[in-house]
Motif scaffolding. Sequence first.
Motif, short mmCIF file in Angstrom:
data_model
loop_
_atom_site.label_atom_id
_atom_site.label_comp_id
_atom_site.label_asym_id
_atom_site.label_seq_id
_atom_site.Cartn_x
_atom_site.Cartn_y
_atom_site.Cartn_z
N SER A 153 0.95 -1.15 0.01
CA SER A 153 -0.07 0.20 0.09
C SER A 153 1.00 1.31 -0.15
O SER A 153 0.16 2.44 -0.04
N ALA A 154 2.22 1.21 0.02
CA ALA A 154 3.00 2.22 0.02
C ALA A 154 3.00 3.08 -1.26
O ALA A 154 3.41 2.18 -2.46
N ASP A 155 2.68 4.10 -1.38
CA ASP A 155 3.11 4.89 -2.68
C ASP A 155 4.53 5.04 -2.71
O ASP A 155 5.01 5.03 -4.15
N LEU A 156 5.39 5.28 -1.97
CA LEU A 156 6.73 5.62 -2.11
C LEU A 156 7.47 4.99 -0.95
O LEU A 156 7.10 5.23 0.42
N LEU A 157 8.61 4.30 -1.33
CA LEU A 157 9.61 3.84 -0.10
C LEU A 157 10.93 4.33 -0.47
O LEU A 157 11.30 4.54 -1.71
N THR A 158 11.42 5.15 0.57
CA THR A 158 12.85 6.01 0.10
C THR A 158 13.89 5.73 1.18
O THR A 158 13.77 5.30 2.43
N ALA B 53 16.00 11.92 7.55
CA ALA B 53 16.22 12.83 6.27
C ALA B 53 16.47 11.91 5.00
O ALA B 53 17.26 11.03 5.01
N TYR B 54 15.64 12.31 4.20
CA TYR B 54 15.60 11.20 3.04
C TYR B 54 16.76 11.57 1.82
O TYR B 54 16.94 12.62 1.70
N ASN B 55 17.19 10.28 1.35
CA ASN B 55 18.17 10.37 0.49
C ASN B 55 17.60 9.77 -0.81
O ASN B 55 16.91 8.58 -0.68
N ILE B 56 17.51 10.19 -1.63
CA ILE B 56 17.00 9.98 -2.96
C ILE B 56 17.94 8.99 -4.08
O ILE B 56 17.42 8.86 -5.24
N GLY B 57 18.84 8.31 -3.35
CA GLY B 57 19.62 7.48 -4.16
C GLY B 57 19.08 6.18 -4.36
O GLY B 57 19.36 5.25 -5.25
N ILE B 58 18.02 5.69 -3.70
CA ILE B 58 17.36 4.51 -3.53
C ILE B 58 15.89 4.82 -3.35
O ILE B 58 15.90 5.29 -2.25
N PHE B 59 15.14 4.84 -4.41
CA PHE B 59 13.78 4.88 -3.92
C PHE B 59 12.86 4.03 -4.72
O PHE B 59 13.04 3.90 -6.06
N HIS B 60 11.52 3.56 -4.23
CA HIS B 60 10.71 2.88 -5.04
C HIS B 60 9.42 3.48 -4.95
O HIS B 60 8.69 3.92 -4.07
N TRP B 61 8.98 3.82 -6.43
CA TRP B 61 7.61 4.45 -6.67
C TRP B 61 6.45 3.56 -7.11
O TRP B 61 6.96 2.84 -7.86
N ARG B 62 5.54 3.59 -6.74
CA ARG B 62 4.32 2.83 -7.18
C ARG B 62 3.73 3.85 -8.26
O ARG B 62 3.47 4.99 -8.05
N PRO B 63 2.99 3.47 -9.31
CA PRO B 63 2.37 4.32 -10.14
C PRO B 63 1.01 4.75 -9.80
O PRO B 63 0.05 4.94 -10.67
N THR B 64 0.79 5.30 -8.41
CA THR B 64 -0.39 5.95 -7.98
C THR B 64 -0.61 7.13 -8.11
O THR B 64 0.44 7.89 -8.50
N GLU B 65 -1.72 7.73 -8.12
CA GLU B 65 -2.15 9.29 -8.35
C GLU B 65 -1.31 10.05 -7.62
O GLU B 65 -0.62 10.87 -7.89
N PRO B 66 -1.07 9.72 -6.26
CA PRO B 66 -0.50 10.74 -5.24
C PRO B 66 1.17 10.61 -5.69
O PRO B 66 1.72 11.84 -5.67
N ALA B 67 1.61 9.61 -6.05
CA ALA B 67 2.94 9.44 -6.53
C ALA B 67 3.26 10.16 -7.71
O ALA B 67 4.13 11.14 -7.95
N LYS B 68 2.28 10.23 -8.44
CA LYS B 68 2.52 10.94 -9.97
C LYS B 68 2.25 12.52 -9.57
O LYS B 68 3.10 13.27 -10.10
N ARG B 69 1.58 12.99 -8.58
CA ARG B 69 1.24 14.38 -8.45
C ARG B 69 2.64 14.68 -7.75
O ARG B 69 2.91 15.98 -8.08
N LEU B 70 3.23 14.06 -6.72
CA LEU B 70 4.37 14.45 -5.99
C LEU B 70 5.51 14.52 -7.26
O LEU B 70 6.11 15.57 -7.15
N ALA B 71 5.55 13.49 -8.32
CA ALA B 71 6.57 13.57 -9.14
C ALA B 71 6.24 14.84 -10.15
O ALA B 71 7.30 15.57 -10.35
N LYS B 72 5.21 15.16 -10.22
CA LYS B 72 5.08 16.40 -11.33
C LYS B 72 5.39 17.65 -10.41
O LYS B 72 6.10 18.66 -10.88
#
Length: 374
Positions: A215-220, A239-258
């Motif tokens: 159910s996670a939209d994003l794991l970082t 504090a998040y590091n974006i060197g490894i992160f897992h995105w699911r193609p959900t609407e909240p994740a897409k909005r964050l990416a945009k």
Amino acid sequence: MPSCCPAESTKPAFIGIFGAIVGGFAVSAVFFLLSFSSITAPALPFPVVVTTTTNLSALSTTAQPETMYNRPIWRPPARGSRMPSPRAFRLTRDMVRARARDGVIVVTFGNYAFMDFILTWVRHLTGLGVDNLLVGAMDTKLLRQLYLTGVPVFDMGSRMVTEDVGWGSPTFHKMGREKVLLINELLPFGYELLMCDTDMVWLKNPLPYLARYPSADLLTSSDQVIPTVTDDSLENCGAYNIGIFHWRPTEPAKRLAKDWKDLVISDDKIWDQNAFNDLVHKVFGQPVQGEDELVYSYDGKLKLGVLPASIFCSGHTYFVQGMHQQLRLEPYAVHTTFQYAGTEGKRHRLREAMHFFDQPSYYDSPEQHELLLK
């Protein structure tokens, strides 16, 4: 007019002729059979499918025509074949579909200066049985070399320089923006995306772990240096590091990416990681009911989890603290953050840990043998 010969006098000649004819047929048949058995069957237009079933109908439905997108990793193109057109290397949904497994694609990217890191990254994953990966090439030199090596590669169209750009430089920040653009390009394809930097290696297949949180939209990953948990569960903060992160193609994740893309494009001085942290913390902290390790963040709807720093390690938790050893846990990854001496320092850190794939000549010198014995 000569008299006719008696019938008895013609038998030897007839028998000889008949025998010659029969013998000729026999020799021809043998020659035909031998020639047929020596014909090599033409190569199948698809790779051999490894399966545990003997059901021929099942085998025929799972086999797919082989293309440059789904060709087994490390199998180079045929000797003497021509380089495909640039159009063939454009990132498309079909390309991702050909490489994805169980709806997941693993992606990294870089320029030619990081080719040895990229090959190390790929070798670790294929050694773990993970082949659902793609590499984005930021320059044509890397694109060509990876293709000839048998690594599935696509053209990011970045036209990046082939040299190491150095941390914090304007070109370094441009590479960060390219990552954000790439995520926005990939998510609409509908596949889960495990995005990685090239200066990290996988020590254990991460996909089963990520599947624990459907159910996670994003794991970082994070820059956490003091663990908030002592097992393999998600961190409570960091504090998040974006060197490894897992995105699911959900609407909240897409909005964050945009929103992330719009932010980094609006100001080329904004560091992509800081922009990500700012967006995620706009709304943060409310636990997801029934999912205690996840919290709502960003817009109050995105479900976020922080990967444990003890097993999705930073350079500090792995090389300096050996946190996974203290907690007796098996690390999934090490990202060479917190390392001095730039790219060369990261390269040598991985070499010291025997996680870097070098040419055999690197270890041939007496000095290197002495280092390995220490």
